[in-house]
Every structure is written in structure tokens, then in C-alpha cells.
Design a protein around this motif. Sequence first.
Motif, PDB file in Angstrom:
ATOM      1  N   LYS A   1     -24.367  -9.390  14.453  1.00 59.37           N
ATOM      2  CA  LYS A   1     -24.951  -8.537  13.398  1.00 59.37           C
ATOM      3  C   LYS A   1     -26.141  -7.724  13.903  1.00 59.37           C
TER       4      LYS A   1
ATOM      5  N   THR B   1     -20.297  -1.400  21.494  1.00 57.60           N
ATOM      6  CA  THR B   1     -21.470  -1.434  20.620  1.00 57.60           C
ATOM      7  C   THR B   1     -22.553  -2.337  21.206  1.00 57.60           C
TER       8      THR B   1
ATOM      9  N   ALA C   1     -23.818   0.280  16.193  1.00 55.28           N
ATOM     10  CA  ALA C   1     -22.473   0.771  15.862  1.00 55.28           C
ATOM     11  C   ALA C   1     -22.558   2.108  15.143  1.00 55.28           C
TER      12      ALA C   1
ATOM     13  N   ARG D   1     -13.978  -3.830   4.060  1.00 52.13           N
ATOM     14  CA  ARG D   1     -13.572  -2.872   5.096  1.00 52.13           C
ATOM     15  C   ARG D   1     -12.273  -2.181   4.729  1.00 52.13           C
TER      16      ARG D   1
ATOM     17  N   GLN E   1     -25.350  -3.890  14.369  1.00 50.31           N
ATOM     18  CA  GLN E   1     -24.833  -3.012  13.307  1.00 50.31           C
ATOM     19  C   GLN E   1     -25.428  -1.600  13.387  1.00 50.31           C
TER      20      GLN E   1
ATOM     21  N   TRP F   1     -26.504  -1.634  22.089  1.00 50.67           N
ATOM     22  CA  TRP F   1     -27.603  -2.521  21.678  1.00 50.67           C
ATOM     23  C   TRP F   1     -28.432  -2.918  22.893  1.00 50.67           C
TER      24      TRP F   1
ATOM     25  N   GLN G   1     -17.475  -1.240  15.712  1.00 49.65           N
ATOM     26  CA  GLN G   1     -18.047  -2.217  14.784  1.00 49.65           C
ATOM     27  C   GLN G   1     -19.067  -3.030  15.573  1.00 49.65           C
ATOM     28  N   ALA G   2     -19.837  -3.845  14.854  1.00 43.93           N
ATOM     29  CA  ALA G   2     -20.891  -4.622  15.504  1.00 43.93           C
ATOM     30  C   ALA G   2     -20.354  -5.528  16.612  1.00 43.93           C
TER      31      ALA G   2
END
Length: 483
Positions: free
Chosen positions: A99, A133, A105, A332, A102, A137, A127-128
Motif C-alpha cells: 500500500k 510501481t 502507481a 476495481r 499507491q 516507490w 497498481q500498488a
Amino acid sequence: MGIVAGLDSSPDFTRIVVCDTDTGAVLRQGYAPHPVETPDGGRPSDVDPQAWLLSLGEAAGGGLLEGVQAIGVSSQQNALVPLDAQGNTVRPALVGGDKRAQVAAADLVDALGGREAWAQAVGSVPQAAHPVTKLRWLAKNEPENARRAAVLLQAHDWLVWQLLGRPVRRTTDRGGASGTGYWSAATGAYRPELVELALGHQALLPEVIGPSDAAGTTPEGLLISAGTGETMAAAFGLGIGLGDAVVSLGASGSVMAVHPEALADQSGMITSLADATGMHLPVVTTLNAVRTLRGAAELLGLADLESLSDLAVKSTPGSHGLVLLPYLEGERTPNLPHTAGTLSGLRRESMKPEHLARAAFEGMLCGLADALDVLRGRGVAVRRIFLLGPAAELSAVQASAPSLFGAQVVVPQPADYAAIGAARQAAWALGVSQGTLDPRNPPAWQGAAAQVLEPGEELAVGQAVRQQFTAVREQTHPGAFGP
């Protein structure tokens, strides 16, 4: 006659099955949890990959692998293992639906020009959980570690590399590569510019080898097959083919099917993965499956899902007009990230515990039927549906699923299908290396032992329940699935 092994390194444990090469019969099994502790008892977001090797060694103890000629490796998807130029881990592996990523993403989606641009590029929208992704990060939050990241592997890539003695050549398979966010199942090629977009520089990526290819041979002469992700291995272990879909009932739900071509979906609802055989595996995810049932059980003061199921079967199809839109965590599919669940159709006669219990089961299954329809709407044939997860055994699920899904439902007996799929891949690579199997046709192993449920005369009733659900969904969230 020979024996092969399949190794599945899941988020929590390693499971090994030793199978007969010709029939797939499971001869021996091993199991060990990963030695990973977290203060709150939940799953960690960072894991030292050495934990996977330690549990592998423990699971293989007691001579489990004696006489084995080949090993296949299945592992949790989305686990990113960044290595430095010397092959050492830069930091612990980033695992799971992280998470923390997020925001990253959303940044990546914008950086490439939106969801459609990503769908066209690699068949999925970041997506995360996606490795691409996690790279973004890393670049934003640990820039020094990002600069040192010279080689990017996933969990099964890293395990195969370790088993082979850390050779210069590093490999992966189509299935694993298709979940990274920087390899396209449609073109069969990496998109290195997407790695640079996320990480800030290029990095070495493992060679993508074919489904029946060997990654190499250990110094002891043990053949190691390509390996793959858990989803692809489970599909291969189940033996699904064209016309088959798999519905997985976890806290969230997923629907996947075998298809001959990659699907680009600008809405982002379809993730276009490759499978472990050379075909494609489009996947649609719902955020709310068994969590819907657990919420209903808690609301009704019931101790477990079996009690909820027993209560639900006292009601009738349609739940006396009660309709639950099960979007408890947002959703989703359809794309309603900020919405909540809706209970509709409350009348004095419908305000009984058994009707709410049944509405929870029908809402969950109708949400998954909506996901199935996303695939059907893109030309994916769905004639038979494999229903997985402990909740698939519940009587309320089995009573409703065939008529709501509009297809034959197969409930396989619980087994380690990902490990079995990894073993089947090992048998394939072994047979090809020995000249006894065709590289285009995997070994024909025994299918999963299963219970088969037909829609039968209940089909019309189930479709009426679907229409009731669809009417409430359209009224509450008009155009959620587009025109």
C-alpha cells in the motif's frame, strides 16, 4: 518412469510435491513456513529473500528430493528483488500488495499519459503491487538504493538463479514477466523505457525463456525448468485450457481464463498476463469476495462462514428482494475506488437474517459474474468454471454459483495446485531435454479430482437474480461498466 519436484514459495511458506513424471501422481510432500516474523502478526512488505531459501531447505529435508530428476519453481507474484552489480540484494525484497506504493502507481499512470497508454504498452495499468510501481516507490523514497539497483528479479527468478548456483545467465518465463509492468504479453518483449521511467535508469532484466525450456542444470545434474508465478502454476496444475475459467474466492476475488491472444483493455479492468504454456491468461479482479461474507457474518452475530451458509440456504433465490452491492472496500470491477456497499430492497418481510445472509452470497457471486462478463464481452469463451478457495465448499455458494455464472462449475478437491503445476513444468522440460516430449505440448497429467455442478433447471432463476442485481447496480452507479 521418473520423478520430478514442484516447489511453490508462497508469501507465507514453501510447499514441495514430488510427482510421477508420467501421471502426475503426488508421491511425497514437504512443507515449511518462511522464518519471517512481524510485530503485528500481519504480512510484511519487506522480506529478506534468504528466508525463502531457509524454508526451502527445511521443506526439502529428510531426503524428500532423493531420485528427483528435475525441479520446477512457482513463487508469489509481484515480489521485486533488486540486486546490485555484484548480485547482492540492494535491500529486502518488496513483496505483496504494497500500500506504500499507491501514490507511485498514480504517478506512473500520469507519467505515461493515462490508463489507456499503459494498457496498450504492457496489457495492464500499474497498481500498488506491480514491480514497476515498486521501482517508482524505490526511486522516490530510497534514491540511494534505487541508484544501486543494477539487476531486477522476481521471487521465482531469484530462487531459480540460486538453485543453479548464481550463474551469469539469469532467466524468467512469460508468465512471471507479464506481471512486472515492463514486459508486454502482446509483443513478447520488454519495455526497458518503462523501467527507466519508474527507476530513473536502465537495469539488467532476466532473459525470458519458453514454457518448456530449461533454465539450466545444477552442478549435481538436476534440471531446473523455467519457473513461473503462482497464478500461472496453479492454472497449469489444474490443467485448464481454452473454454475454462478460474474463479478464486479469497478476501478479494479474481477471475481468469485461458485465451489465445493478449487483451489490451483501456479501462484497466483486465490485466493481460501470459500463462505457463504459451497462451494468455486475462485476469479480472474484484476487491470484495469472502470479505463480504465475513462482514455479513459479523453483522448477524455468527461465528463462522459455515453458519452464514446454513442460514442463507433457508432463504430463497433473490433473497426476498434484498440486493447487496458488495463494494465494501470500494471496487476495481467496476472501477469505483471510493464507493461503499449498498443494501437495497428493504421491506418488512425481507428484514430477516436468512435473507440478508443469502443476499451476501448472491452479491458476492454476482460481483464475480460481472467480472466474468468483462471477459466474455471481449470474446473469451467460458464454458466451464473452476471455483477455488475454502468458501467454494460452502453449500450456499455451490447452490447458487452455477445458475448465477451460467456455466458448469467444477469444485476441485483442495490440493497444492501451484506446486503441482511447477512439477508438471519440470516434467515437460525434462521430457523435451530427453527427446520424449514435444516442446509445444505439455505432459498429459491426470486432471484434478473434483465435484461438478450444473446450472440445470435453476439457470432461469439464477439469471433473474442477476437481472435484479444489475438493475440495482445500474440505478446506484449508472454507467459503471460503460454504455
